[in-house]
Design an enzyme around this catalytic site. Structure first.
Site, mmCIF file in Angstrom:
data_model
loop_
_atom_site.group_PDB
_atom_site.id
_atom_site.type_symbol
_atom_site.label_atom_id
_atom_site.label_comp_id
_atom_site.label_asym_id
_atom_site.label_seq_id
_atom_site.Cartn_x
_atom_site.Cartn_y
_atom_site.Cartn_z
ATOM 1 N N ASN A 11 75.495 -6.736 60.563
ATOM 2 C CA ASN A 11 75.102 -6.770 61.973
ATOM 3 C C ASN A 11 73.686 -7.358 62.037
ATOM 4 O O ASN A 11 72.713 -6.674 61.724
ATOM 5 C CB ASN A 11 75.131 -5.344 62.548
ATOM 6 C CG ASN A 11 74.636 -5.298 63.985
ATOM 7 O OD1 ASN A 11 74.466 -6.327 64.626
ATOM 8 N ND2 ASN A 11 74.409 -4.092 64.484
ATOM 9 N N TRP A 12 73.609 -8.631 62.422
ATOM 10 C CA TRP A 12 72.301 -9.308 62.405
ATOM 11 C C TRP A 12 71.418 -8.917 63.590
ATOM 12 O O TRP A 12 70.246 -9.254 63.615
ATOM 13 C CB TRP A 12 72.500 -10.827 62.401
ATOM 14 C CG TRP A 12 72.991 -11.372 61.104
ATOM 15 C CD1 TRP A 12 73.292 -10.661 59.977
ATOM 16 C CD2 TRP A 12 73.237 -12.752 60.781
ATOM 17 N NE1 TRP A 12 73.710 -11.511 58.977
ATOM 18 C CE2 TRP A 12 73.689 -12.796 59.450
ATOM 19 C CE3 TRP A 12 73.135 -13.949 61.497
ATOM 20 C CZ2 TRP A 12 74.026 -13.996 58.806
ATOM 21 C CZ3 TRP A 12 73.473 -15.136 60.859
ATOM 22 C CH2 TRP A 12 73.905 -15.161 59.526
ATOM 23 N N LYS A 13 71.981 -8.289 64.606
ATOM 24 C CA LYS A 13 71.208 -7.926 65.807
ATOM 25 C C LYS A 13 70.491 -9.176 66.335
ATOM 26 O O LYS A 13 71.040 -10.262 66.250
ATOM 27 C CB LYS A 13 70.248 -6.766 65.502
ATOM 28 C CG LYS A 13 70.967 -5.601 64.817
ATOM 29 C CD LYS A 13 70.119 -4.373 64.670
ATOM 30 C CE LYS A 13 70.924 -3.294 63.952
ATOM 31 N NZ LYS A 13 70.221 -2.015 63.854
ATOM 32 N N HIS A 93 77.412 0.478 70.051
ATOM 33 C CA HIS A 93 76.253 0.618 69.155
ATOM 34 C C HIS A 93 75.171 1.433 69.853
ATOM 35 O O HIS A 93 74.972 1.296 71.052
ATOM 36 C CB HIS A 93 75.721 -0.767 68.759
ATOM 37 C CG HIS A 93 74.746 -0.678 67.617
ATOM 38 N ND1 HIS A 93 73.447 -0.279 67.799
ATOM 39 C CD2 HIS A 93 74.899 -0.909 66.286
ATOM 40 C CE1 HIS A 93 72.841 -0.273 66.612
ATOM 41 N NE2 HIS A 93 73.700 -0.653 65.680
ATOM 42 N N GLU A 95 72.111 1.132 69.989
ATOM 43 C CA GLU A 95 71.110 0.313 70.714
ATOM 44 C C GLU A 95 71.649 -0.103 72.084
ATOM 45 O O GLU A 95 70.900 -0.183 73.057
ATOM 46 C CB GLU A 95 70.712 -0.897 69.853
ATOM 47 C CG GLU A 95 69.855 -0.456 68.669
ATOM 48 C CD GLU A 95 69.957 -1.323 67.430
ATOM 49 O OE1 GLU A 95 70.452 -2.463 67.517
ATOM 50 O OE2 GLU A 95 69.534 -0.842 66.353
ATOM 51 N N GLU A 165 77.439 5.971 62.736
ATOM 52 C CA GLU A 165 76.047 5.597 62.494
ATOM 53 C C GLU A 165 75.119 6.662 63.082
ATOM 54 O O GLU A 165 74.830 6.642 64.285
ATOM 55 C CB GLU A 165 75.729 4.256 63.165
ATOM 56 C CG GLU A 165 76.584 3.108 62.668
ATOM 57 C CD GLU A 165 75.890 1.762 62.924
ATOM 58 O OE1 GLU A 165 75.621 1.058 61.952
ATOM 59 O OE2 GLU A 165 75.612 1.451 64.088
ATOM 60 N N GLY A 171 67.926 1.712 60.831
ATOM 61 C CA GLY A 171 66.669 0.963 60.740
ATOM 62 C C GLY A 171 65.474 1.794 60.316
ATOM 63 O O GLY A 171 64.335 1.357 60.431
ATOM 64 N N SER A 210 70.811 2.281 57.375
ATOM 65 C CA SER A 210 70.005 2.018 56.175
ATOM 66 C C SER A 210 70.836 1.879 54.887
ATOM 67 O O SER A 210 70.408 2.323 53.818
ATOM 68 C CB SER A 210 68.908 3.081 56.022
ATOM 69 O OG SER A 210 68.073 3.076 57.176
ATOM 70 N N GLY A 231 72.672 -3.404 58.910
ATOM 71 C CA GLY A 231 71.722 -4.178 59.706
ATOM 72 C C GLY A 231 70.719 -4.890 58.816
ATOM 73 O O GLY A 231 70.957 -5.992 58.321
ATOM 74 N N GLY A 232 69.582 -4.234 58.576
ATOM 75 C CA GLY A 232 68.470 -4.861 57.844
ATOM 76 C C GLY A 232 68.877 -5.575 56.566
ATOM 77 O O GLY A 232 68.505 -6.749 56.347
HETATM 78 P P1 PGA Z 1 70.399 -0.681 59.519
HETATM 79 O O1 PGA Z 1 71.265 -0.933 60.850
HETATM 80 O O2 PGA Z 1 71.271 -1.013 58.347
HETATM 81 O O3 PGA Z 1 69.218 -1.634 59.637
HETATM 82 O O4 PGA Z 1 69.995 0.744 59.529
HETATM 83 C C1 PGA Z 1 72.597 -0.535 60.938
HETATM 84 C C2 PGA Z 1 73.161 -0.805 62.323
HETATM 85 O O5 PGA Z 1 72.441 -0.617 63.300
HETATM 86 O O6 PGA Z 1 74.318 -1.219 62.470
#
Ligand code: PGA
Length: 251
Positions: A11-13, A93, A95, A165, A171, A210, A231-232
């Site tokens: 997930n590149w956001k 998600h 966010e 999640e 993050g 994470s 994500g990251g």
């Molecule tokens: P993260 O993000 O791996 O940076 O914690 C995961 C996500 O939000 O899908």
């Protein structure tokens, strides 16, 4: 028990560029992936950059409009995503829930549309730190999953993916322990199994928060964890392809 494939989803956001598209494609195509599913979720414009390539992974969108077409400036429709070769769409998600105020009802509408057009939702759920501390995790998870089951029927979870999640782990570098994650994954599968044991058994449930190359093996080896939403670490082609390579060796 059904043989569930491991799914590793990036997930590149709001990150990434054309250079990351080509570096990630090269890194993944060099792996000769076979027994796992790999999914890349760039921002909308970059979906088109992946389109022509003969890739060993699938494309996913970070969002979709609940409307099919019309006067909705700034929105992207499900048919547009299909035309660009998308097979999956992330919805729910944290966010989107918190920053963009997406409600359970809106997420459910999007879920319904994605299924109606034969794409696969990656449906995200999870509790905040405060909810975990006040022992509300199972209630929050039940509410989020039951909105889908009660409105669309348990069949909606067939060929769908759930991503657990915990919001406090996204993050932050604070990963849930494999045991903490396994406990919630087991709870989710049991919740679905109350309506359909067959669907629950086949359901891919991803862990997100994470995940990286150092912790993915212990997490993905848990019996109810079928991969990760990342994500990251998915912004680094070397690290993400290492996660995929390690995931291939599990289960
Ligand atoms: P993260 O993000 O791996 O940076 O914690 C995961 C996500 O939000 O899908």
């Amino acid at each position: 028990m059904a043989e569930r494939r491991i799914l590793v989803a990036a997930n590149w956001k709001l990150n990434g560029d054309k250079s990351l598209v080509s570096k990630m494609s090269d890194a993944l195509n060099a792996l000769e992936l076979s027994n796992i599913d790999v999914v890349i979720t760039p921002s909308f414009p970059y979906l088109a950059c992946f389109e022509q390539a003969n890739n060993s992974f699938s494309l996913c969108a970070q969002n979709v409009s609940e409307h099919e077409s019309g006067a909705y400036t700034g929105e992207v429709s499900i048919e547009m995503l299909k035309e660009l070769g998308c097979e999956y769409v992330i919805i729910g998600h944290s966010e989107r829930r918190t920053i963009f105020n997406e409600s359970d009802e809106l997420i459910c509408k999007k879920f319904e549309l994605i299924k109606a057009k034969s794409l696969k939702p990656i449906f995200c759920i999870g509790e905040t730190e405060g909810e975990r501390e006040s022992d509300e995790t199972e209630n929050v998870i039940s509410r989020q999953v039951n909105v889908i089951i009660d409105t669309l029927g348990v069949e909606a979870l067939e060929n769908s993916v759930i991503a657990y999640e915990p919001v406090w782990a996204i993050g932050t570098g604070k990963t849930a322990s494999p045991e903490q994650a396994q406990d919630v994954h087991h709870f989710i599968r049991t919740l679905v199994a109350k309506k359909s044991a067959v669907i629950a058994d086949k359901l891919q449930i991803l862990y997100g928060g994470s995940v990286n190359a150092s912790n993915c093996e212990t997490l993905f080896s848990q019996s109810d964890i079928d991969g990760g939403l990342i994500g990251g670490a998915s912004l680094k082609p070397d690290e993400f392809s290492t996660v995929c390579r390690l995931a291939q060796g599990i289960k």
